[in-house]
Design a protein around this motif. Structure first.
Motif, PDB file in Angstrom:
ATOM      1  N   ASP A 162       0.199  -3.482  -4.831  1.00  0.00           N
ATOM      2  CA  ASP A 162       0.105  -4.950  -4.790  1.00  0.00           C
ATOM      3  C   ASP A 162      -0.985  -5.402  -3.816  1.00  0.00           C
ATOM      4  OD1 ASP A 162       2.103  -5.247  -6.644  1.00  0.00           O
ATOM      5  OD2 ASP A 162       3.678  -5.708  -5.190  1.00  0.00           O
ATOM      6  N   ILE A 163      -1.103  -4.709  -2.686  1.00  0.00           N
ATOM      7  CA  ILE A 163      -2.149  -5.043  -1.715  1.00  0.00           C
ATOM      8  C   ILE A 163      -3.523  -4.773  -2.314  1.00  0.00           C
ATOM      9  CG2 ILE A 163      -3.170  -4.351   0.499  1.00  0.00           C
ATOM     10  CD1 ILE A 163      -0.291  -3.957   1.533  1.00  0.00           C
ATOM     11  N   PHE A 164      -3.675  -3.645  -2.999  1.00  0.00           N
ATOM     12  CA  PHE A 164      -4.956  -3.349  -3.643  1.00  0.00           C
ATOM     13  C   PHE A 164      -5.307  -4.419  -4.676  1.00  0.00           C
ATOM     14  CE2 PHE A 164      -4.239   1.494  -2.994  1.00  0.00           C
ATOM     15  CZ  PHE A 164      -4.625   1.375  -1.669  1.00  0.00           C
ATOM     16  N   HIS A 165      -4.316  -4.810  -5.460  1.00  0.00           N
ATOM     17  CA  HIS A 165      -4.554  -5.828  -6.486  1.00  0.00           C
ATOM     18  C   HIS A 165      -5.020  -7.129  -5.837  1.00  0.00           C
ATOM     19  CE1 HIS A 165      -3.488  -8.886  -9.522  1.00  0.00           C
ATOM     20  NE2 HIS A 165      -3.783  -7.951 -10.396  1.00  0.00           N
ATOM     21  N   ASP A 166      -4.387  -7.481  -4.739  1.00  0.00           N
ATOM     22  CA  ASP A 166      -4.746  -8.710  -4.039  1.00  0.00           C
ATOM     23  C   ASP A 166      -6.162  -8.645  -3.477  1.00  0.00           C
ATOM     24  OD1 ASP A 166      -4.027 -11.317  -2.704  1.00  0.00           O
ATOM     25  OD2 ASP A 166      -4.394 -10.102  -0.912  1.00  0.00           O
ATOM     26  N   ARG A 167      -6.587  -7.492  -3.002  1.00  0.00           N
ATOM     27  CA  ARG A 167      -7.890  -7.363  -2.350  1.00  0.00           C
ATOM     28  C   ARG A 167      -9.043  -7.159  -3.327  1.00  0.00           C
ATOM     29  NH1 ARG A 167      -8.691 -10.124   1.045  1.00  0.00           N
ATOM     30  NH2 ARG A 167      -6.963 -11.139   0.019  1.00  0.00           N
ATOM     31  N   LEU A 168      -8.757  -6.759  -4.554  1.00  0.00           N
ATOM     32  CA  LEU A 168      -9.822  -6.554  -5.529  1.00  0.00           C
ATOM     33  C   LEU A 168     -10.275  -7.877  -6.144  1.00  0.00           C
ATOM     34  CD1 LEU A 168      -8.553  -3.386  -7.411  1.00  0.00           C
ATOM     35  CD2 LEU A 168     -10.819  -3.610  -6.375  1.00  0.00           C
ATOM     36  N   TYR A 169     -11.580  -8.000  -6.338  1.00  0.00           N
ATOM     37  CA  TYR A 169     -12.080  -9.114  -7.136  1.00  0.00           C
ATOM     38  C   TYR A 169     -11.568  -8.967  -8.570  1.00  0.00           C
ATOM     39  CZ  TYR A 169     -15.621 -10.441  -3.617  1.00  0.00           C
ATOM     40  OH  TYR A 169     -16.251 -10.882  -2.474  1.00  0.00           O
ATOM     41  N   PRO A 170     -11.405 -10.075  -9.293  1.00  0.00           N
ATOM     42  CA  PRO A 170     -11.131  -9.951 -10.733  1.00  0.00           C
ATOM     43  C   PRO A 170     -12.209  -9.088 -11.397  1.00  0.00           C
ATOM     44  CG  PRO A 170     -10.814 -12.210 -10.019  1.00  0.00           C
ATOM     45  CD  PRO A 170     -11.414 -11.476  -8.845  1.00  0.00           C
ATOM     46  N   GLY A 171     -11.773  -8.130 -12.181  1.00  0.00           N
ATOM     47  CA  GLY A 171     -12.710  -7.180 -12.776  1.00  0.00           C
ATOM     48  C   GLY A 171     -12.958  -5.961 -11.920  1.00  0.00           C
ATOM     49  N   GLY A 172     -12.379  -5.948 -10.707  1.00  0.00           N
ATOM     50  CA  GLY A 172     -12.551  -4.808  -9.815  1.00  0.00           C
ATOM     51  C   GLY A 172     -11.801  -3.575 -10.298  1.00  0.00           C
ATOM     52  N   VAL A 173     -12.166  -2.428  -9.744  1.00  0.00           N
ATOM     53  CA  VAL A 173     -11.701  -1.142 -10.255  1.00  0.00           C
ATOM     54  C   VAL A 173     -10.927  -0.384  -9.183  1.00  0.00           C
ATOM     55  CG1 VAL A 173     -12.426   1.065 -11.257  1.00  0.00           C
ATOM     56  CG2 VAL A 173     -13.648  -1.031 -11.854  1.00  0.00           C
ATOM     57  N   LEU A 174      -9.825   0.244  -9.599  1.00  0.00           N
ATOM     58  CA  LEU A 174      -9.005   1.085  -8.731  1.00  0.00           C
ATOM     59  C   LEU A 174      -9.069   2.515  -9.243  1.00  0.00           C
ATOM     60  CD1 LEU A 174      -6.759   1.649  -6.588  1.00  0.00           C
ATOM     61  CD2 LEU A 174      -5.091   0.939  -8.326  1.00  0.00           C
ATOM     62  N   LEU A 175      -9.435   3.449  -8.365  1.00  0.00           N
ATOM     63  CA  LEU A 175      -9.502   4.863  -8.719  1.00  0.00           C
ATOM     64  C   LEU A 175      -8.446   5.624  -7.924  1.00  0.00           C
ATOM     65  CD1 LEU A 175     -12.699   3.703  -8.558  1.00  0.00           C
ATOM     66  CD2 LEU A 175     -13.089   5.967  -9.530  1.00  0.00           C
ATOM     67  N   LEU A 176      -7.550   6.306  -8.638  1.00  0.00           N
ATOM     68  CA  LEU A 176      -6.504   7.117  -8.039  1.00  0.00           C
ATOM     69  C   LEU A 176      -6.825   8.596  -8.208  1.00  0.00           C
ATOM     70  CD1 LEU A 176      -3.333   5.211  -9.347  1.00  0.00           C
ATOM     71  CD2 LEU A 176      -4.553   4.862  -7.189  1.00  0.00           C
ATOM     72  N   GLY A 177      -6.027   9.448  -7.558  1.00  0.00           N
ATOM     73  CA  GLY A 177      -6.192  10.890  -7.711  1.00  0.00           C
ATOM     74  C   GLY A 177      -5.790  11.346  -9.101  1.00  0.00           C
ATOM     75  N   HIS A 178      -6.214  12.558  -9.483  1.00  0.00           N
ATOM     76  CA  HIS A 178      -5.998  13.036 -10.852  1.00  0.00           C
ATOM     77  C   HIS A 178      -4.519  13.195 -11.196  1.00  0.00           C
ATOM     78  CE1 HIS A 178      -5.672  16.870  -8.673  1.00  0.00           C
ATOM     79  NE2 HIS A 178      -4.975  17.291  -9.693  1.00  0.00           N
TER      80      HIS A 178
END
Length: 295
Positions: free
Chosen positions: A242-258
């Protein structure tokens, strides 16, 4: 003082003491200590009981909760309880996707404001941050832009190492030799990150559950959080996402481990299919409005 059955005088950790410590650690720093890790945790923390002249793990629990110097002791405990294994260009298939597909996408999207902000959450000793900076530099897409790559970690010692930017051979196990020659200067004390790359990278100590510090960080275009969520329970994972979602710009990308995914964690992101990887994208405002209208 509780004694081991072998009579060596070391305090043991009872099941009830371990449950108290485990719940406190989870609430404070998010780390989920497995029920099977009781003896391992005891071995790691016994030295702290000796340093503080405490007779039992119950006393240590009380110290972490109420002592005026508890904040300093939490930093010591974090160093003993966290895993900080990393190296340059880890999970290179994902970094290729970042370089070949995500960076051109962000260049096109941000070319009017000429700004690129990236957050490496749980950056350990900084190798991931510098790897990202090298890929941004190699892309040649962001000359003259305001480029900032933020690295955060809960370990103060890791952050200090990252800021220094000097590494030994183990950090280069996956680094192509030509990149090492191009972006590092070899000196007696180790391999130093190039002076032209270092100013792009900024490091700070941060607990990923600290929403206030995350807000100070500001909005970002990309979040890297790889091989970190695996140490959290489901509740903490949701809070962090939720914190990552809040901090990302709309259209921003989240990369997690494999080995990590948002399955059963969050529906706020959409999947972004790349040639070599699947990553997560925060919907744009238009997409969010369309989704709301359909629901």
């Amino acid at each position: 003082m509780a004694r081991t059955p072998f009579g060596d005088g070391d305090p043991i950790i009872r099941e009830d003491e371990y449950r108290l410590l485990r719940d406190l650690v989870s609430a404070r720093i998010g780390i989920n200590l497995a029920s099977t890790s009781r003896q391992s945790v005891a071995r790691r923390l016994r030295e702290r009981l000796s340093v503080l002249n405490l007779a039992s793990f119950t006393e240590y629990f009380q110290y972490l909760r109420f002592h005026p110097l508890a904040r300093h002791e939490w930093e010591e405990a974090v160093e003993l309880l966290t895993t900080n294994e990393t190296y340059f260009f880890r999970e290179d298939f994902q970094l290729r996707a970042f370089s070949d597909e995500i960076l051109p996408m962000l260049h096109e999207r941000n070319k009017a404001r000429k700004r690129l902000f990236i957050w490496s959450a749980g950056c350990a000793t900084g190798e991931e941050v510098y790897s990202i900076a090298i890929l941004v530099d190699q892309s040649k897409l962001f000359s003259g832009w305001d480029v900032r790559i933020f690295g955060s970690d809960i370990s103060r010692r890791c952050v200090a190492t990252a800021r220094r930017g000097v590494y030994g051979p183990a950090s280069f196990r996956a680094t192509p030799p030509d990149l090492r020659r191009q972006y590092f200067v070899e000196r007696a004390d180790g391999s130093h990150i190039l002076d032209s790359i270092k100013p792009l990278c900024h490091f700070g100590q941060m607990n990923l559950l600290d929403e206030d510090k995350a807000r100070i960080l500001g909005r970002v275009d990309v979040v890297f959080c790889r091989n970190v969520l695996i140490y959290f329970d489901a509740h903490v994972r949701r809070r962090v996402i939720d914190i990552f979602h809040d901090r990302l710009y709309p259209g921003g990308v989240l990369l997690l481990g494999h080995s990590e995914s948002l399955l059963n964690v969050s529906t706020a992101f959409e999947l972004l299919h790349l040639k070599e990887d699947l990553v997560y994208k925060k919907p744009t405002l238009a997409q969010s409005s369309a989704m709301a209208n359909r629901s």
